[in-house]
Design an enzyme around this catalytic site. Structure first.
Site, mmCIF file in Angstrom:
data_model
loop_
_atom_site.group_PDB
_atom_site.id
_atom_site.type_symbol
_atom_site.label_atom_id
_atom_site.label_comp_id
_atom_site.label_asym_id
_atom_site.label_seq_id
_atom_site.Cartn_x
_atom_site.Cartn_y
_atom_site.Cartn_z
ATOM 1 N N GLY A 1 59.444 -6.081 -7.983
ATOM 2 C CA GLY A 1 60.747 -6.682 -7.659
ATOM 3 C C GLY A 1 61.781 -6.224 -8.674
ATOM 4 N NE ARG B 1 69.482 -13.118 -7.285
ATOM 5 C CZ ARG B 1 69.693 -12.887 -5.989
ATOM 6 N NH1 ARG B 1 70.798 -12.307 -5.594
ATOM 7 N NH2 ARG B 1 68.815 -13.261 -5.077
ATOM 8 C CG MET B 2 64.370 -13.861 -11.460
ATOM 9 S SD MET B 2 64.996 -14.426 -13.056
ATOM 10 C CE MET B 2 63.613 -14.095 -14.114
ATOM 11 C CB THR C 1 57.202 -14.457 -6.243
ATOM 12 O OG1 THR C 1 57.505 -13.165 -6.746
ATOM 13 C CG2 THR C 1 57.627 -14.567 -4.799
ATOM 14 C CB THR C 2 59.417 -19.787 -5.788
ATOM 15 O OG1 THR C 2 60.701 -19.338 -5.316
ATOM 16 C CG2 THR C 2 59.437 -19.888 -7.284
ATOM 17 C CG ASN D 1 62.073 -23.178 -14.038
ATOM 18 O OD1 ASN D 1 62.196 -22.702 -15.151
ATOM 19 N ND2 ASN D 1 63.102 -23.530 -13.292
ATOM 20 C CG HIS E 1 68.642 -22.473 -6.993
ATOM 21 N ND1 HIS E 1 68.025 -23.697 -6.888
ATOM 22 C CD2 HIS E 1 68.066 -21.840 -8.053
ATOM 23 C CE1 HIS E 1 67.106 -23.808 -7.832
ATOM 24 N NE2 HIS E 1 67.106 -22.697 -8.561
ATOM 25 C CG HIS E 2 71.724 -17.681 -6.540
ATOM 26 N ND1 HIS E 2 71.245 -16.844 -5.576
ATOM 27 C CD2 HIS E 2 70.683 -17.913 -7.381
ATOM 28 C CE1 HIS E 2 69.975 -16.559 -5.821
ATOM 29 N NE2 HIS E 2 69.605 -17.201 -6.918
ATOM 30 C CE LYS F 1 65.400 -21.056 -4.855
ATOM 31 N NZ LYS F 1 64.442 -20.042 -5.309
ATOM 32 N N GLY G 1 61.111 -23.706 -5.815
ATOM 33 C CA GLY G 1 59.749 -23.979 -6.286
ATOM 34 C C GLY G 1 59.758 -25.055 -7.360
HETATM 35 P P1 NAD Z 1 66.119 -10.939 -5.561
HETATM 36 O O1 NAD Z 1 66.229 -11.018 -4.080
HETATM 37 O O2 NAD Z 1 67.319 -10.623 -6.387
HETATM 38 O O3 NAD Z 1 64.996 -9.870 -5.973
HETATM 39 C C1 NAD Z 1 63.770 -9.739 -5.335
HETATM 40 C C2 NAD Z 1 63.408 -8.274 -5.376
HETATM 41 O O4 NAD Z 1 62.074 -8.138 -4.887
HETATM 42 C C3 NAD Z 1 64.331 -7.404 -4.487
HETATM 43 O O5 NAD Z 1 64.810 -6.295 -5.225
HETATM 44 C C4 NAD Z 1 63.412 -6.998 -3.356
HETATM 45 O O6 NAD Z 1 63.745 -5.721 -2.811
HETATM 46 C C5 NAD Z 1 62.055 -6.998 -4.067
HETATM 47 N N1 NAD Z 1 60.924 -7.027 -3.151
HETATM 48 C C6 NAD Z 1 60.802 -7.719 -1.985
HETATM 49 N N2 NAD Z 1 59.636 -7.400 -1.389
HETATM 50 C C7 NAD Z 1 59.003 -6.523 -2.217
HETATM 51 C C8 NAD Z 1 57.776 -5.816 -2.121
HETATM 52 N N3 NAD Z 1 56.985 -5.932 -1.055
HETATM 53 N N4 NAD Z 1 57.438 -4.985 -3.138
HETATM 54 C C9 NAD Z 1 58.239 -4.834 -4.222
HETATM 55 N N5 NAD Z 1 59.450 -5.440 -4.337
HETATM 56 C C10 NAD Z 1 59.811 -6.292 -3.344
HETATM 57 O O7 NAD Z 1 65.484 -12.334 -6.002
HETATM 58 P P2 NAD Z 1 65.417 -12.960 -7.477
HETATM 59 O O8 NAD Z 1 66.563 -13.890 -7.667
HETATM 60 O O9 NAD Z 1 65.163 -11.874 -8.481
HETATM 61 O O10 NAD Z 1 64.123 -13.887 -7.316
HETATM 62 C C11 NAD Z 1 62.873 -13.310 -6.997
HETATM 63 C C12 NAD Z 1 61.848 -14.434 -6.835
HETATM 64 O O11 NAD Z 1 61.675 -15.105 -8.091
HETATM 65 C C13 NAD Z 1 62.269 -15.511 -5.835
HETATM 66 O O12 NAD Z 1 61.106 -15.958 -5.168
HETATM 67 C C14 NAD Z 1 62.839 -16.605 -6.720
HETATM 68 O O13 NAD Z 1 62.780 -17.874 -6.148
HETATM 69 C C15 NAD Z 1 61.898 -16.501 -7.893
HETATM 70 N N6 NAD Z 1 62.396 -17.035 -9.164
HETATM 71 C C16 NAD Z 1 61.500 -17.668 -9.940
HETATM 72 C C17 NAD Z 1 61.858 -18.121 -11.185
HETATM 73 C C18 NAD Z 1 60.809 -18.737 -12.060
HETATM 74 O O14 NAD Z 1 61.109 -19.119 -13.211
HETATM 75 N N7 NAD Z 1 59.558 -18.813 -11.589
HETATM 76 C C19 NAD Z 1 63.171 -17.972 -11.645
HETATM 77 C C20 NAD Z 1 64.097 -17.324 -10.813
HETATM 78 C C21 NAD Z 1 63.688 -16.845 -9.571
#
Ligand code: NAD
Length: 248
Positions: free
Chosen positions: A12, A16-17, A80-81, A105, A136-137, A140, A146
């Protein structure tokens, strides 16, 4: 399973993350980012070079990631959530063979909120109605967050309730009086909010609120990096951020 150095794969990576993890580990001598992948890249082509994965991608990717990491004996930090119950079961199964940290988180403050929420619920007792609110933004994809789900699970457990049976997601129409054993869960979306969570305990005559507000994704990224280091000398098992922070 123990390595002195972390050869990291970020999945990913264009999200963003993923970007925050890459930025936050740039000056960390203990971590070398060996590969970064996103949609369309081959996991199997890069995974053999790495010993650990930090994954912030999409829930539908988790099954493929678990299969590959079990086959090649790699550690995973799952950020991921939005997983279904079946997908969570796959994570639990895989953790019998490899070490996994799976946390909704990774911020220290939210993990303190998890701990405090359960304690407050026990102390305040059943006369206090419990509602969980998250914001959240606008981009999302899953709801509730999660983190909100985990908060509601902790609150349900503290009252001997079951999340799937007692969580009430939003309210609409002539819904009648609030049942005593309900835990309200409400998801707000808008703008660029990184992540707000509030637990409200409301009784007749008083109200207590516990809140956490994240203002930067770096807090989650640094927590996931911390978890990846903590995981290095751990046996196969399913861990969360409460284990990493020794809050259990
Ligand atoms: P985002 O949409 O900005 O980024 C997700 C990325 O994953 C994208 O670039 C997308 O193309 C990629 N992706 C999707 N399917 C994929 C695959 N099969 N193989 C490889 N890459 C793939 O989302 P984000 O804001 O970065 O959040 C990502 C996840 O993390 C979400 O599920 C979010 O809820 C979670 N999150 C968790 C926490 C935590 O502390 N656990 C904090 C923030 C976000």
């Amino acid at each position: 399973m123990s390595d002195s150095h972390i050869n990291l794969l970020v999945t990913g990576a264009l999200g963003r993350m993923g970007k925050a993890v890459i930025d936050c580990s740039a000056n960390d001598d203990a971590i070398k980012i060996v590969h970064q992948i996103d949609v369309g890249d081959s996991l199997l082509a890069v995974l053999p070079d790495c010993n650990t994965v930090i994954d912030f991608s999409f829930h539908a990717f988790t099954a493929e990631l678990l299969r590959a990491c079990v086959d090649l004996e790699k550690r995973i930090v799952i950020g991921t959530t939005g997983h279904s119950d079946d997908e969570v079961k796959l994570i639990e199964e895989a953790s019998k063979m490899i070490p996994i940290v799976f946390a909704p988180n990774y911020s220290v403050g939210v993990n303190l909120l998890f701990w405090m929420s359960g304690k407050a619920s026990e102390i305040l007792g059943e006369n206090f109605d419990i509602e969980v609110m998250e914001m959240h933004h606008r981009l999302k994809k899953d709801a509730p967050s999660g983190t909100a789900k985990r908060l509601a699970e902790i609150l349900a457990e503290s009252r001997g309730l079951i999340y799937n049976e007692h969580a009430q997601h939003g309210r609409d129409g002539i819904i009648g009086e609030r049942p005593k054993n309900e835990i309200g869960v409400h998801a707000l979306r808008g703008g660029d909010v990184v992540g707000d969570h509030t637990v409200t305990y409301a009784a007749v005559g008083e109200r207590v609120e516990l809140s956490h507000k994240a203002s930067s994704r770096d807090t989650f990224a640094n927590g996931a990096i911390r978890a990846s280091k903590w995981l290095q000398d751990k046996p196969a098992g399913l861990y969360d951020m409460q284990d990493v922070l020794e809050l259990k």
